[in-house]
Motif scaffolding. Structure first.
Motif, PDB file in Angstrom:
ATOM      1  N   PHE A  54       0.811  -1.216   0.000  1.00  0.00           N
ATOM      2  CA  PHE A  54       0.000   0.000   0.000  1.00  0.00           C
ATOM      3  C   PHE A  54       0.849   1.273   0.000  1.00  0.00           C
ATOM      4  O   PHE A  54       0.305   2.372  -0.063  1.00  0.00           O
ATOM      5  N   ASP A  55       2.167   1.123   0.066  1.00  0.00           N
ATOM      6  CA  ASP A  55       3.043   2.287   0.240  1.00  0.00           C
ATOM      7  C   ASP A  55       2.963   3.292  -0.907  1.00  0.00           C
ATOM      8  O   ASP A  55       2.909   4.502  -0.665  1.00  0.00           O
ATOM      9  N   ASN A  56       2.970   2.832  -2.157  1.00  0.00           N
ATOM     10  CA  ASN A  56       2.953   3.776  -3.288  1.00  0.00           C
ATOM     11  C   ASN A  56       1.670   4.592  -3.336  1.00  0.00           C
ATOM     12  O   ASN A  56       1.706   5.813  -3.527  1.00  0.00           O
ATOM     13  N   ILE A  57       0.524   3.933  -3.175  1.00  0.00           N
ATOM     14  CA  ILE A  57      -0.740   4.668  -3.241  1.00  0.00           C
ATOM     15  C   ILE A  57      -0.877   5.588  -2.032  1.00  0.00           C
ATOM     16  O   ILE A  57      -1.359   6.713  -2.149  1.00  0.00           O
ATOM     17  N   ALA A  58      -0.419   5.141  -0.859  1.00  0.00           N
ATOM     18  CA  ALA A  58      -0.453   6.004   0.326  1.00  0.00           C
ATOM     19  C   ALA A  58       0.400   7.250   0.096  1.00  0.00           C
ATOM     20  O   ALA A  58      -0.009   8.360   0.442  1.00  0.00           O
ATOM     21  N   GLU A  59       1.566   7.071  -0.505  1.00  0.00           N
ATOM     22  CA  GLU A  59       2.443   8.217  -0.788  1.00  0.00           C
ATOM     23  C   GLU A  59       1.797   9.182  -1.774  1.00  0.00           C
ATOM     24  O   GLU A  59       1.859  10.393  -1.590  1.00  0.00           O
ATOM     25  N   ARG A  60       1.165   8.671  -2.798  1.00  0.00           N
ATOM     26  CA  ARG A  60       0.482   9.544  -3.765  1.00  0.00           C
ATOM     27  C   ARG A  60      -0.593  10.371  -3.061  1.00  0.00           C
ATOM     28  O   ARG A  60      -0.772  11.545  -3.332  1.00  0.00           O
ATOM     29  N   ILE A  61      -1.310   9.726  -2.145  1.00  0.00           N
ATOM     30  CA  ILE A  61      -2.396  10.418  -1.442  1.00  0.00           C
ATOM     31  C   ILE A  61      -1.836  11.438  -0.453  1.00  0.00           C
ATOM     32  O   ILE A  61      -2.296  12.579  -0.402  1.00  0.00           O
ATOM     33  N   TYR A  62      -0.825  11.065   0.356  1.00  0.00           N
ATOM     34  CA  TYR A  62      -0.351  12.015   1.373  1.00  0.00           C
ATOM     35  C   TYR A  62       0.417  13.188   0.788  1.00  0.00           C
ATOM     36  O   TYR A  62       0.631  14.185   1.459  1.00  0.00           O
ATOM     37  N   ASN A  63       0.796  13.117  -0.465  1.00  0.00           N
ATOM     38  CA  ASN A  63       1.474  14.251  -1.100  1.00  0.00           C
ATOM     39  C   ASN A  63       0.519  15.364  -1.517  1.00  0.00           C
ATOM     40  O   ASN A  63       0.956  16.458  -1.841  1.00  0.00           O
ATOM     41  N   TYR A  64      -0.786  15.113  -1.500  1.00  0.00           N
ATOM     42  CA  TYR A  64      -1.738  16.200  -1.750  1.00  0.00           C
ATOM     43  C   TYR A  64      -1.715  17.132  -0.544  1.00  0.00           C
ATOM     44  O   TYR A  64      -1.817  16.674   0.600  1.00  0.00           O
ATOM     45  N   PRO A  65      -1.598  18.444  -0.756  1.00  0.00           N
ATOM     46  CA  PRO A  65      -1.518  19.374   0.383  1.00  0.00           C
ATOM     47  C   PRO A  65      -2.776  19.400   1.246  1.00  0.00           C
ATOM     48  O   PRO A  65      -2.714  19.726   2.426  1.00  0.00           O
ATOM     49  N   GLU A  66      -3.919  19.029   0.700  1.00  0.00           N
ATOM     50  CA  GLU A  66      -5.169  19.028   1.464  1.00  0.00           C
ATOM     51  C   GLU A  66      -5.202  17.924   2.516  1.00  0.00           C
ATOM     52  O   GLU A  66      -5.946  18.004   3.484  1.00  0.00           O
ATOM     53  N   VAL A  67      -4.427  16.878   2.316  1.00  0.00           N
ATOM     54  CA  VAL A  67      -4.469  15.697   3.179  1.00  0.00           C
ATOM     55  C   VAL A  67      -3.694  15.962   4.463  1.00  0.00           C
ATOM     56  O   VAL A  67      -2.530  16.326   4.442  1.00  0.00           O
ATOM     57  N   LYS A  68      -4.385  15.776   5.599  1.00  0.00           N
ATOM     58  CA  LYS A  68      -3.766  15.980   6.911  1.00  0.00           C
ATOM     59  C   LYS A  68      -3.120  14.716   7.442  1.00  0.00           C
ATOM     60  O   LYS A  68      -2.140  14.783   8.181  1.00  0.00           O
ATOM     61  N   ALA A  69      -3.677  13.541   7.110  1.00  0.00           N
ATOM     62  CA  ALA A  69      -3.120  12.283   7.614  1.00  0.00           C
ATOM     63  C   ALA A  69      -3.579  11.132   6.727  1.00  0.00           C
ATOM     64  O   ALA A  69      -4.644  11.202   6.107  1.00  0.00           O
ATOM     65  N   ASP A 110     -12.539  14.282  -7.710  1.00  0.00           N
ATOM     66  CA  ASP A 110     -11.590  14.707  -8.746  1.00  0.00           C
ATOM     67  C   ASP A 110     -10.182  14.151  -8.568  1.00  0.00           C
ATOM     68  O   ASP A 110      -9.470  13.935  -9.540  1.00  0.00           O
ATOM     69  N   LYS A 111      -9.765  13.938  -7.332  1.00  0.00           N
ATOM     70  CA  LYS A 111      -8.383  13.521  -7.090  1.00  0.00           C
ATOM     71  C   LYS A 111      -8.276  12.098  -6.570  1.00  0.00           C
ATOM     72  O   LYS A 111      -7.547  11.279  -7.119  1.00  0.00           O
ATOM     73  N   LEU A 112      -9.000  11.805  -5.516  1.00  0.00           N
ATOM     74  CA  LEU A 112      -8.847  10.513  -4.846  1.00  0.00           C
ATOM     75  C   LEU A 112      -9.445   9.368  -5.670  1.00  0.00           C
ATOM     76  O   LEU A 112      -8.779   8.363  -5.925  1.00  0.00           O
ATOM     77  N   SER A 113     -10.674   9.512  -6.102  1.00  0.00           N
ATOM     78  CA  SER A 113     -11.358   8.430  -6.820  1.00  0.00           C
ATOM     79  C   SER A 113     -10.762   8.153  -8.194  1.00  0.00           C
ATOM     80  O   SER A 113     -10.974   7.073  -8.749  1.00  0.00           O
ATOM     81  N   THR A 114     -10.036   9.101  -8.742  1.00  0.00           N
ATOM     82  CA  THR A 114      -9.469   8.917 -10.082  1.00  0.00           C
ATOM     83  C   THR A 114      -8.125   8.190 -10.071  1.00  0.00           C
ATOM     84  O   THR A 114      -7.622   7.826 -11.137  1.00  0.00           O
ATOM     85  N   LEU A 115      -7.547   7.962  -8.906  1.00  0.00           N
ATOM     86  CA  LEU A 115      -6.280   7.228  -8.832  1.00  0.00           C
ATOM     87  C   LEU A 115      -6.505   5.778  -9.240  1.00  0.00           C
ATOM     88  O   LEU A 115      -7.495   5.161  -8.844  1.00  0.00           O
ATOM     89  N   ASP A 116      -5.579   5.226 -10.023  1.00  0.00           N
ATOM     90  CA  ASP A 116      -5.722   3.889 -10.596  1.00  0.00           C
ATOM     91  C   ASP A 116      -5.992   2.803  -9.563  1.00  0.00           C
ATOM     92  O   ASP A 116      -6.805   1.916  -9.785  1.00  0.00           O
ATOM     93  N   SER A 117      -5.305   2.834  -8.441  1.00  0.00           N
ATOM     94  CA  SER A 117      -5.419   1.762  -7.452  1.00  0.00           C
ATOM     95  C   SER A 117      -6.662   1.861  -6.567  1.00  0.00           C
ATOM     96  O   SER A 117      -6.982   0.917  -5.859  1.00  0.00           O
ATOM     97  N   VAL A 118      -7.363   2.991  -6.608  1.00  0.00           N
ATOM     98  CA  VAL A 118      -8.516   3.191  -5.723  1.00  0.00           C
ATOM     99  C   VAL A 118      -9.735   2.457  -6.273  1.00  0.00           C
ATOM    100  O   VAL A 118     -10.165   2.679  -7.393  1.00  0.00           O
ATOM    101  N   LEU A 119     -10.289   1.561  -5.445  1.00  0.00           N
ATOM    102  CA  LEU A 119     -11.469   0.784  -5.829  1.00  0.00           C
ATOM    103  C   LEU A 119     -12.756   1.441  -5.351  1.00  0.00           C
ATOM    104  O   LEU A 119     -13.756   1.463  -6.062  1.00  0.00           O
ATOM    105  N   SER A 120     -12.750   1.976  -4.106  1.00  0.00           N
ATOM    106  CA  SER A 120     -13.938   2.633  -3.572  1.00  0.00           C
ATOM    107  C   SER A 120     -13.560   3.508  -2.383  1.00  0.00           C
ATOM    108  O   SER A 120     -12.484   3.359  -1.804  1.00  0.00           O
ATOM    109  N   THR A 121     -14.482   4.410  -2.049  1.00  0.00           N
ATOM    110  CA  THR A 121     -14.277   5.295  -0.901  1.00  0.00           C
ATOM    111  C   THR A 121     -15.571   5.415  -0.111  1.00  0.00           C
ATOM    112  O   THR A 121     -16.657   5.181  -0.650  1.00  0.00           O
ATOM    113  N   ALA A 122     -15.451   5.764   1.153  1.00  0.00           N
ATOM    114  CA  ALA A 122     -16.595   6.091   2.004  1.00  0.00           C
ATOM    115  C   ALA A 122     -16.183   7.299   2.829  1.00  0.00           C
ATOM    116  O   ALA A 122     -15.150   7.271   3.495  1.00  0.00           O
TER     117      ALA A 122
END
Length: 160
Positions: free
Chosen positions: A77-92, A120-132
């Motif tokens: 999960f490290d690569n996708i986590a890194e892509r997500i935490y690099n967005y400035p809006e993300v706090k954790a 626009d950002k999170l759901s469009t990432l290739d590895s993301v299957l779903s969000t809640a």
């Protein structure tokens, strides 16, 4: 000394070094050296101020977003986590157990900004299957601190 030092400064990072030295039974220089070493080793990662935004005129919306992803071979999960935490809006970002894989925390001014980030950002990432998405409606305790503790008047009522 390390564990006790970390426990104390986690609760109060503004504690005076001389007071910390007394509490630990060491010299102030030893405290400064230990803190410096812990910072260099990445054990102490930063110092933060906890603010109760509800008591200000600044509007903030906090969202907890559960994310289900496809782990990558050899990287998990490290690569996708890194892509997500690099967005400035993300706090954790946390790797979690259960039905979802990652927990993403956002703070924005409006619900719409959070919705736009997710769509626009999170759901469009290739590895993301779903969000809640879950919104924080009120914070009672954060980082071990009770935020809205009512001060009780403990004076006795005196009647004539």
């Amino acid at each position: 000394m390390k564990e006790e030092l970390l426990s104390i400064i986690e609760k109060n990072s503004r504690i005076d070094f001389s007071e910390l030295a007394v509490l630990l039974g060491v010299t102030e220089e030893a405290v400064l050296d230990e803190i410096s070493r812990l910072e260099k080793e990445g054990i102490i990662c930063g110092y933060h101020t906890l603010i109760n935004w509800e008591k200000t005129s600044i509007e903030k919306v906090t969202a907890l977003i559960e994310v289900k992803v496809t782990p990558q071979r050899g990287r998990g999960f490290d690569n996708i986590a890194e892509r997500i935490y690099n967005y400035p809006e993300v706090k954790a970002v946390y790797l979690i157990s259960g039905g979802y894989d990652l927990l993403v925390i956002l703070e924005e001014k409006t619900l719409k900004e959070i919705a736009n980030f997710v769509s626009d950002k999170l759901s469009t990432l290739d590895s993301v299957l779903s969000t809640a998405t879950h919104f924080i409606l009120k914070k009672y305790k954060d980082h071990g601190t009770i935020l809205n503790r009512e001060v009780k008047d403990e004076r006795e009522v005196i009647t004539p």
